[in-house]
Design an enzyme around this catalytic site. Structure first.
Site, PDB file in Angstrom:
ATOM      1  NE  ARG A  55      -4.331  -1.317   0.279  1.00  0.00           N
ATOM      2  CZ  ARG A  55      -4.586  -2.264  -0.612  1.00  0.00           C
ATOM      3  NH1 ARG A  55      -3.750  -2.508  -1.611  1.00  0.00           N
ATOM      4  NH2 ARG A  55      -5.695  -2.968  -0.527  1.00  0.00           N
ATOM      5  CG  HIS A 113      -3.648  -0.521  -6.958  1.00  0.00           C
ATOM      6  ND1 HIS A 113      -3.898   0.096  -5.756  1.00  0.00           N
ATOM      7  CD2 HIS A 113      -3.714  -1.849  -6.705  1.00  0.00           C
ATOM      8  CE1 HIS A 113      -4.125  -0.829  -4.820  1.00  0.00           C
ATOM      9  NE2 HIS A 113      -4.014  -2.020  -5.378  1.00  0.00           N
TER      10      HIS A 113
HETATM   11  C1  GLV Z   1      -5.451  -4.818  -3.999  1.00  0.00           C
HETATM   12  O1  GLV Z   1      -4.694  -3.940  -3.727  1.00  0.00           O
HETATM   13  C2  GLV Z   1      -6.197  -5.575  -3.038  1.00  0.00           C
HETATM   14  O2  GLV Z   1      -6.089  -5.299  -1.838  1.00  0.00           O
HETATM   15  O3  GLV Z   1      -6.944  -6.493  -3.433  1.00  0.00           O
END
Ligand code: GLV
Length: 304
Positions: free
Chosen positions: A219, A267
């Site tokens: 994160r 992401h």
């Molecule tokens: C992606 O970052 C998730 O937490 O699934």
């Protein structure tokens, strides 16, 4: 069985999920967040909720709720909602396709860092022909932070490729500082909790050998951005591969976009795959409604 599906996804993604979930749970009647918010009778009937970063407040006032199944592996945003009903079990998503994708992304980034492929890409842009020394994989120390589903899968993949790879877990593992000194590449796969927020700070980067690299697929808030930029600018870190950011989408003016030592992904290191994850969610919903144990249950005090 009445199920709430509440997801912060674009329309096409949400439709894909609805189709996959309906096929995996043909016995269910589906309610959406809007209906449940407006209609007290609908609220009273909801047995379980399948959610992807639902808007805060979506899960309150559901008297029959027996399970909150996340479609996301990381539940930090879900747990940040102060209105989450206290007694209801929450489950993280553990999706085999997502775990495999994460191991692939980590292997790609480690290989590219180890063999200098990001530097060669920059050389191509600049029209530079220059050969760099070639190290063997077993000369490269890789430290994986986190030993959960994805951390373990990444570790095994790296070890199978001969990297000197080790994993560190925050609870019950060996102390971190001695491991950092041997890590040419750090892979962050920790859950984001109050205990891990900001862990990747100036002191952390300073404990790595000079010229080390970071792969952040955990994160964004694990990293103190100003400290990472300072470490990259000063050469303490040679490169960072970043998939996650404190603010997403990453603001257009952020320095990471143009930084010559940053490789950036939007992401996508590992996405939940509806084809496999719907079955995982369905099995958990059935288990919870039958009064059985829920798989991959979140411990709220621990934060993951
Ligand atoms: C992606 O970052 C998730 O937490 O699934």
């Amino acid at each position: 069985v009445k199920l709430l599906f509440c997801a912060d996804l674009d329309a096409a993604e949400a439709a894909t999920w609805r189709t996959a979930l309906a096929a995996a749970l043909p016995e269910a009647t589906w309610l959406d967040g809007e209906t449940v918010r407006r209609d007290p009778a609908a609220r009273a009937g909801v047995d379980a909720a399948i959610v992807a970063n639902p808007p805060p407040g979506s899960l309150q006032g559901l008297p029959r709720l027996r399970l909150i199944q996340s479609l996301w592996a990381g539940v930090d945003r879900l747990l940040a909602d102060p209105t989450l009903p206290p007694g209801v079990p929450i489950a993280r998503m553990v999706d085999p396709a997502m775990t495999a994708a994460m191991a692939e992304t980590v292997l790609w980034a480690v290989l590219a860092l180890h063999r200098g492929f990001f530097d060669y890409a920059a050389q191509q842009r600049d029209g530079v022909w220059a050969q760099r020394p070639q190290r063997r994989a077993d000369e490269v120390g890789v430290l994986v932070l986190g030993a959960g589903e994805m951390g373990r899968a990444a570790l095994q993949r790296l070890q199978a490729q001969d990297y000197r790879a080790r994993a560190w877990r925050r609870s019950g593992g060996p102390p971190l500082p001695p491991l950092l000194g041997q890590a040419q590449i750090v892979v962050n796969l920790l859950p984001l909790t109050p205990a891990t927020r900001g862990l990747l700070n100036a002191a952390f980067f300073a404990a790595l050998p000079r010229g080390a690299a970071l792969i952040n697929v955990g994160r964004g808030a694990h990293v103190v951005d100003a400290d990472l930029l300072a470490a990259l600018d000063g050469g303490q870190l040679a490169h960072a591969v970043l998939d996650v950011f404190t603010t997403e989408p990453l603001p257009r003016e952020h320095r990471y976009w143009q930084h010559p030592r940053v490789t950036l992904l939007p992401h996508v290191a590992a996405l939940t795959d509806p084809r496999s994850a719907a079955a995982v969610a369905a099995a958990n919903v059935r288990a919870a409604l039958a009064g059985g144990p829920v798989a991959h249950r979140v411990e709220r005090e621990r934060g993951y």
